[in-house]
Enzyme design. Structure first.
Site, PDB file in Angstrom:
ATOM      1  N   HIS A  23       0.829  -1.208   0.000  1.00  7.15           N
ATOM      2  CA  HIS A  23       0.000   0.000   0.000  1.00  7.15           C
ATOM      3  C   HIS A  23       0.863   1.257   0.000  1.00  7.15           C
ATOM      4  CE1 HIS A  23      -3.768  -2.228   1.700  1.00  7.15           C
ATOM      5  NE2 HIS A  23      -3.602  -2.418   0.405  1.00  7.15           N
ATOM      6  N   ASP A  57       0.866   4.129   1.434  1.00  4.14           N
ATOM      7  CA  ASP A  57       1.304   4.806   2.652  1.00  4.14           C
ATOM      8  C   ASP A  57       2.381   4.033   3.407  1.00  4.14           C
ATOM      9  OD1 ASP A  57      -0.776   2.928   3.183  1.00  4.14           O
ATOM     10  OD2 ASP A  57      -1.134   3.822   5.144  1.00  4.14           O
TER      11      ASP A  57
END
Length: 305
Positions: free
Chosen positions: A102, A104
Protein backbone atom coordinates in the site's frame (compact mmCIF):
# COMPACT_ATOMS: atom_id res chain seq x y z
CA UNK A 1 -20.06 48.79 -10.33
CA UNK A 2 -18.64 49.76 -6.96
CA UNK A 3 -20.95 47.22 -5.36
CA UNK A 4 -19.65 44.55 -7.74
CA UNK A 5 -16.05 45.42 -6.87
CA UNK A 6 -16.76 45.18 -3.14
CA UNK A 7 -18.44 41.82 -3.65
CA UNK A 8 -15.32 40.61 -5.46
CA UNK A 9 -13.10 41.82 -2.60
CA UNK A 10 -15.38 40.24 -0.02
CA UNK A 11 -15.39 36.95 -1.92
CA UNK A 12 -11.60 37.00 -2.15
CA UNK A 13 -11.26 37.66 1.59
CA UNK A 14 -13.72 34.88 2.38
CA UNK A 15 -11.77 32.48 0.16
CA UNK A 16 -8.49 33.37 1.88
CA UNK A 17 -10.02 33.03 5.35
CA UNK A 18 -11.51 29.67 4.44
CA UNK A 19 -8.14 28.45 3.13
CA UNK A 20 -6.43 29.71 6.28
CA UNK A 21 -9.00 27.93 8.43
CA UNK A 22 -8.34 24.61 6.74
CA UNK A 23 -4.57 25.13 7.02
CA UNK A 24 -5.00 25.62 10.76
CA UNK A 25 -7.21 22.54 11.00
CA UNK A 26 -4.54 20.53 9.21
CA UNK A 27 -1.88 21.83 11.59
CA UNK A 28 -4.07 20.90 14.51
CA UNK A 29 -4.46 17.45 13.03
CA UNK A 30 -0.80 16.68 12.32
CA UNK A 31 0.90 19.04 14.75
CA UNK A 32 2.64 22.35 14.35
CA UNK A 33 5.93 20.53 13.79
CA UNK A 34 4.41 19.00 10.69
CA UNK A 35 4.13 15.60 12.42
CA UNK A 36 1.22 13.87 14.12
CA UNK A 37 3.50 12.62 16.91
CA UNK A 38 6.89 13.32 18.43
CA UNK A 39 10.00 11.45 17.29
CA UNK A 40 10.89 8.99 20.02
CA UNK A 41 13.65 6.47 20.75
CA UNK A 42 12.94 3.06 22.24
CA UNK A 43 16.13 1.52 23.58
CA UNK A 44 16.36 -2.23 23.97
CA UNK A 45 19.36 -4.26 25.07
CA UNK A 46 20.59 -5.08 21.59
CA UNK A 47 18.91 -2.45 19.45
CA UNK A 48 17.47 1.01 19.28
CA UNK A 49 14.18 1.69 17.50
CA UNK A 50 13.59 5.27 16.41
CA UNK A 51 9.90 6.03 15.89
CA UNK A 52 9.42 8.38 12.93
CA UNK A 53 5.89 9.72 12.33
CA UNK A 54 4.72 10.19 8.76
CA UNK A 55 1.64 11.37 6.87
CA UNK A 56 -1.52 11.69 8.96
CA UNK A 57 -1.06 8.70 11.29
CA UNK A 58 1.64 6.39 9.87
CA UNK A 59 4.80 5.28 11.61
CA UNK A 60 8.16 4.53 10.03
CA UNK A 61 10.86 2.87 12.12
CA UNK A 62 14.64 2.97 12.08
CA UNK A 63 16.07 -0.23 13.55
CA UNK A 64 19.63 0.32 14.76
CA UNK A 65 22.04 -2.41 15.80
CA UNK A 66 23.77 -1.19 18.96
CA UNK A 67 27.01 -3.04 18.18
CA UNK A 68 27.64 -1.96 14.59
CA UNK A 69 25.35 1.08 14.12
CA UNK A 70 23.99 -0.57 10.99
CA UNK A 71 20.36 0.30 10.36
CA UNK A 72 17.27 -0.73 8.45
CA UNK A 73 14.14 1.35 7.91
CA UNK A 74 10.60 0.00 7.99
CA UNK A 75 8.06 1.45 5.52
CA UNK A 76 9.92 4.69 4.63
CA UNK A 77 7.05 6.65 3.09
CA UNK A 78 8.86 9.94 3.94
CA UNK A 79 12.36 9.41 2.49
CA UNK A 80 13.63 12.90 3.32
CA UNK A 81 12.95 12.46 7.03
CA UNK A 82 14.62 9.06 6.95
CA UNK A 83 17.76 10.41 5.29
CA UNK A 84 17.91 13.40 7.63
CA UNK A 85 17.66 11.16 10.69
CA UNK A 86 20.20 8.63 9.42
CA UNK A 87 22.70 11.40 8.73
CA UNK A 88 22.13 13.09 12.10
CA UNK A 89 22.61 9.78 13.91
CA UNK A 90 25.63 8.83 11.75
CA UNK A 91 24.15 5.44 10.88
CA UNK A 92 24.91 2.97 8.10
CA UNK A 93 21.58 2.42 6.33
CA UNK A 94 21.56 -0.56 3.97
CA UNK A 95 18.12 -2.17 4.18
CA UNK A 96 14.46 -1.25 3.65
CA UNK A 97 11.87 -3.55 5.23
CA UNK A 98 8.48 -3.16 3.56
CA UNK A 99 5.48 -4.69 5.29
CA UNK A 100 3.11 -4.43 2.31
CA UNK A 101 2.52 -2.70 -0.98
CA UNK A 102 0.00 0.00 0.00
CA UNK A 103 1.14 3.50 -0.92
CA UNK A 104 1.30 4.81 2.65
CA UNK A 105 3.88 2.11 3.46
CA UNK A 106 5.77 1.42 0.23
CA UNK A 107 5.23 4.73 -1.55
CA UNK A 108 8.62 6.15 -0.56
CA UNK A 109 10.77 3.19 -1.56
CA UNK A 110 11.68 4.28 -5.08
CA UNK A 111 12.49 7.84 -4.04
CA UNK A 112 14.63 6.66 -1.12
CA UNK A 113 16.59 4.33 -3.40
CA UNK A 114 17.09 7.20 -5.85
CA UNK A 115 18.18 9.72 -3.18
CA UNK A 116 20.40 7.38 -1.16
CA UNK A 117 23.98 7.29 -2.40
CA UNK A 118 24.65 3.68 -1.46
CA UNK A 119 23.01 0.39 -2.40
CA UNK A 120 19.86 -0.56 -0.49
CA UNK A 121 18.34 -4.00 -0.15
CA UNK A 122 14.57 -3.53 -0.41
CA UNK A 123 12.78 -6.42 1.29
CA UNK A 124 9.15 -7.40 1.00
CA UNK A 125 6.76 -10.20 0.16
CA UNK A 126 4.84 -8.74 -2.78
CA UNK A 127 5.86 -7.93 -6.36
CA UNK A 128 3.67 -4.82 -6.16
CA UNK A 129 6.20 -3.20 -3.78
CA UNK A 130 8.20 -0.42 -5.42
CA UNK A 131 11.98 -0.93 -5.81
CA UNK A 132 11.72 -4.48 -4.44
CA UNK A 133 14.95 -6.41 -4.94
CA UNK A 134 14.86 -8.92 -2.03
CA UNK A 135 11.59 -10.84 -2.10
CA UNK A 136 10.98 -12.81 1.11
CA UNK A 137 8.51 -15.35 2.45
CA UNK A 138 7.75 -17.25 5.66
CA UNK A 139 10.83 -17.99 7.80
CA UNK A 140 13.30 -16.29 5.47
CA UNK A 141 16.02 -14.62 7.52
CA UNK A 142 18.75 -12.00 7.21
CA UNK A 143 20.71 -9.68 9.48
CA UNK A 144 20.94 -6.01 10.40
CA UNK A 145 24.49 -5.82 11.68
CA UNK A 146 24.53 -8.38 14.53
CA UNK A 147 20.71 -8.51 14.75
CA UNK A 148 18.70 -11.41 13.35
CA UNK A 149 15.53 -10.81 11.33
CA UNK A 150 12.93 -13.53 10.68
CA UNK A 151 10.12 -12.96 8.21
CA UNK A 152 6.56 -13.92 9.12
CA UNK A 153 4.13 -14.23 6.23
CA UNK A 154 0.82 -12.73 7.41
CA UNK A 155 -1.52 -12.49 4.39
CA UNK A 156 -5.00 -11.02 4.85
CA UNK A 157 -4.77 -7.23 4.83
CA UNK A 158 -2.82 -7.84 1.63
CA UNK A 159 -1.76 -11.17 0.13
CA UNK A 160 1.94 -10.35 0.42
CA UNK A 161 2.04 -8.84 3.91
CA UNK A 162 5.20 -9.57 5.92
CA UNK A 163 5.91 -8.94 9.62
CA UNK A 164 9.57 -8.71 10.67
CA UNK A 165 10.70 -10.26 13.97
CA UNK A 166 14.03 -8.79 15.08
CA UNK A 167 16.16 -10.29 17.86
CA UNK A 168 19.71 -10.10 19.19
CA UNK A 169 22.27 -12.34 17.52
CA UNK A 170 22.59 -14.43 20.68
CA UNK A 171 18.82 -14.62 21.10
CA UNK A 172 18.95 -12.87 24.48
CA UNK A 173 17.04 -9.79 25.59
CA UNK A 174 13.83 -8.29 24.30
CA UNK A 175 12.92 -8.72 20.66
CA UNK A 176 10.73 -6.53 18.48
CA UNK A 177 8.20 -7.25 15.75
CA UNK A 178 7.19 -4.78 13.06
CA UNK A 179 3.64 -5.63 12.12
CA UNK A 180 2.58 -3.06 9.52
CA UNK A 181 -1.19 -3.28 9.06
CA UNK A 182 -1.63 -6.84 10.36
CA UNK A 183 -1.53 -6.25 14.12
CA UNK A 184 -2.30 -2.86 15.66
CA UNK A 185 -2.36 -1.98 19.31
CA UNK A 186 -5.80 -3.19 20.33
CA UNK A 187 -6.81 -4.12 16.79
CA UNK A 188 -5.92 -5.55 13.39
CA UNK A 189 -6.01 -4.52 9.75
CA UNK A 190 -9.00 -4.80 7.44
CA UNK A 191 -9.32 -8.03 5.48
CA UNK A 192 -8.83 -6.40 2.07
CA UNK A 193 -7.27 -9.43 0.38
CA UNK A 194 -7.85 -12.26 2.79
CA UNK A 195 -10.08 -14.24 5.10
CA UNK A 196 -10.77 -14.66 8.82
CA UNK A 197 -8.82 -17.92 8.68
CA UNK A 198 -5.73 -16.07 7.45
CA UNK A 199 -5.96 -13.34 10.09
CA UNK A 200 -6.45 -15.98 12.77
CA UNK A 201 -3.32 -17.74 11.56
CA UNK A 202 -1.40 -14.45 11.56
CA UNK A 203 -2.49 -13.20 14.99
CA UNK A 204 -3.29 -16.29 17.00
CA UNK A 205 -0.75 -18.74 15.63
CA UNK A 206 2.30 -16.89 14.32
CA UNK A 207 2.42 -13.62 16.27
CA UNK A 208 1.01 -15.14 19.47
CA UNK A 209 3.86 -17.65 19.43
CA UNK A 210 6.46 -14.89 19.88
CA UNK A 211 7.71 -14.26 23.43
CA UNK A 212 5.28 -12.18 25.47
CA UNK A 213 7.99 -9.57 26.04
CA UNK A 214 8.33 -8.89 22.29
CA UNK A 215 7.77 -5.20 21.54
CA UNK A 216 5.09 -4.57 18.91
CA UNK A 217 5.70 -1.69 16.50
CA UNK A 218 2.64 -1.29 14.26
CA UNK A 219 2.04 0.82 11.18
CA UNK A 220 -0.41 3.45 12.44
CA UNK A 221 -1.40 5.53 15.45
CA UNK A 222 -4.81 3.88 15.87
CA UNK A 223 -4.68 3.03 19.56
CA UNK A 224 -7.54 5.13 20.91
CA UNK A 225 -9.89 4.15 18.08
CA UNK A 226 -9.05 0.46 18.49
CA UNK A 227 -9.29 0.52 22.27
CA UNK A 228 -12.72 2.12 22.05
CA UNK A 229 -13.89 -0.92 20.09
CA UNK A 230 -12.09 -3.29 22.47
CA UNK A 231 -13.95 -1.68 25.39
CA UNK A 232 -17.22 -2.12 23.46
CA UNK A 233 -16.45 -5.84 23.07
CA UNK A 234 -15.26 -6.37 26.67
CA UNK A 235 -16.62 -3.57 28.87
CA UNK A 236 -15.48 -5.34 32.05
CA UNK A 237 -11.85 -5.72 30.93
CA UNK A 238 -10.00 -3.33 33.26
CA UNK A 239 -6.77 -3.55 31.25
CA UNK A 240 -8.54 -1.94 28.30
CA UNK A 241 -9.81 1.00 30.31
CA UNK A 242 -6.40 1.53 31.90
CA UNK A 243 -4.75 1.57 28.48
CA UNK A 244 -7.30 4.07 27.17
CA UNK A 245 -6.53 6.48 30.00
CA UNK A 246 -2.80 6.04 29.46
CA UNK A 247 -3.15 6.57 25.70
CA UNK A 248 -5.22 9.73 26.20
CA UNK A 249 -2.38 11.25 28.24
CA UNK A 250 0.18 10.26 25.61
CA UNK A 251 -1.85 11.72 22.75
CA UNK A 252 -2.56 14.93 24.64
CA UNK A 253 1.16 15.71 24.33
CA UNK A 254 1.40 14.14 20.83
CA UNK A 255 3.55 11.28 22.09
CA UNK A 256 3.27 7.93 20.28
CA UNK A 257 1.42 5.09 21.98
CA UNK A 258 3.66 2.45 20.39
CA UNK A 259 5.08 0.03 21.29
CA UNK A 260 2.97 -2.45 23.18
CA UNK A 261 4.02 -6.06 23.75
CA UNK A 262 2.70 -9.38 22.50
CA UNK A 263 1.75 -10.25 26.07
CA UNK A 264 -0.25 -7.05 26.44
CA UNK A 265 -2.06 -7.60 23.16
CA UNK A 266 -3.19 -11.00 24.42
CA UNK A 267 -4.78 -9.21 27.39
CA UNK A 268 -6.67 -6.42 25.61
CA UNK A 269 -6.82 -7.00 21.85
CA UNK A 270 -10.16 -8.65 20.97
CA UNK A 271 -8.75 -10.05 17.72
CA UNK A 272 -6.13 -11.97 19.71
CA UNK A 273 -8.77 -13.00 22.27
CA UNK A 274 -11.16 -14.85 19.97
CA UNK A 275 -10.82 -17.96 22.18
CA UNK A 276 -12.14 -16.06 25.20
CA UNK A 277 -15.75 -16.68 26.28
CA UNK A 278 -16.34 -12.96 26.86
CA UNK A 279 -15.38 -12.14 23.26
CA UNK A 280 -17.32 -15.05 21.81
CA UNK A 281 -20.39 -14.03 23.81
CA UNK A 282 -20.20 -10.53 22.35
CA UNK A 283 -20.55 -11.85 18.78
CA UNK A 284 -23.49 -14.11 19.62
CA UNK A 285 -21.94 -17.07 21.36
CA UNK A 286 -20.03 -18.65 18.49
CA UNK A 287 -17.43 -20.99 19.97
CA UNK A 288 -15.38 -21.26 16.78
CA UNK A 289 -12.57 -18.67 17.07
CA UNK A 290 -12.38 -18.20 13.31
CA UNK A 291 -16.10 -17.42 13.07
CA UNK A 292 -15.60 -15.06 16.00
CA UNK A 293 -12.72 -13.39 14.14
CA UNK A 294 -14.86 -12.80 11.06
CA UNK A 295 -17.81 -11.40 13.02
CA UNK A 296 -15.54 -9.09 15.02
CA UNK A 297 -13.93 -7.67 11.91
CA UNK A 298 -17.28 -7.10 10.23
CA UNK A 299 -18.54 -5.25 13.30
CA UNK A 300 -15.36 -3.21 13.60
CA UNK A 301 -15.60 -2.14 9.94
CA UNK A 302 -18.82 -0.29 10.78
CA UNK A 303 -18.07 0.71 14.36
CA UNK A 304 -18.39 4.35 15.40
CA UNK A 305 -16.54 5.23 18.59
Amino acid sequence: MLSSAWRSVATNIETQLTAAYFRVQKLRKVGFRGMHSTVEDVKLESMQVKILPALQDNYMYLIVDNKTREAAVVDPVDPELVIKTVQEENLTLNKVLTTHHHWDHAGGNEKLVKLWEKELGVYGGDDRIGALNKKVSQDDSFTIGSLNVRCLSTPCHTTGHICYHVTAGDGKGEGAVFTGDTLFQGGCGRFFEGTPEEMYEALCTKLSALPDTTKVFCGHEYTLQNMSFARHVEPDNESIQQRIEWAKLRRASQDPTVPSTIGEEKVWNPFMRVHEASVQKHVGGATDPIITMGKLRKEKDNFKA
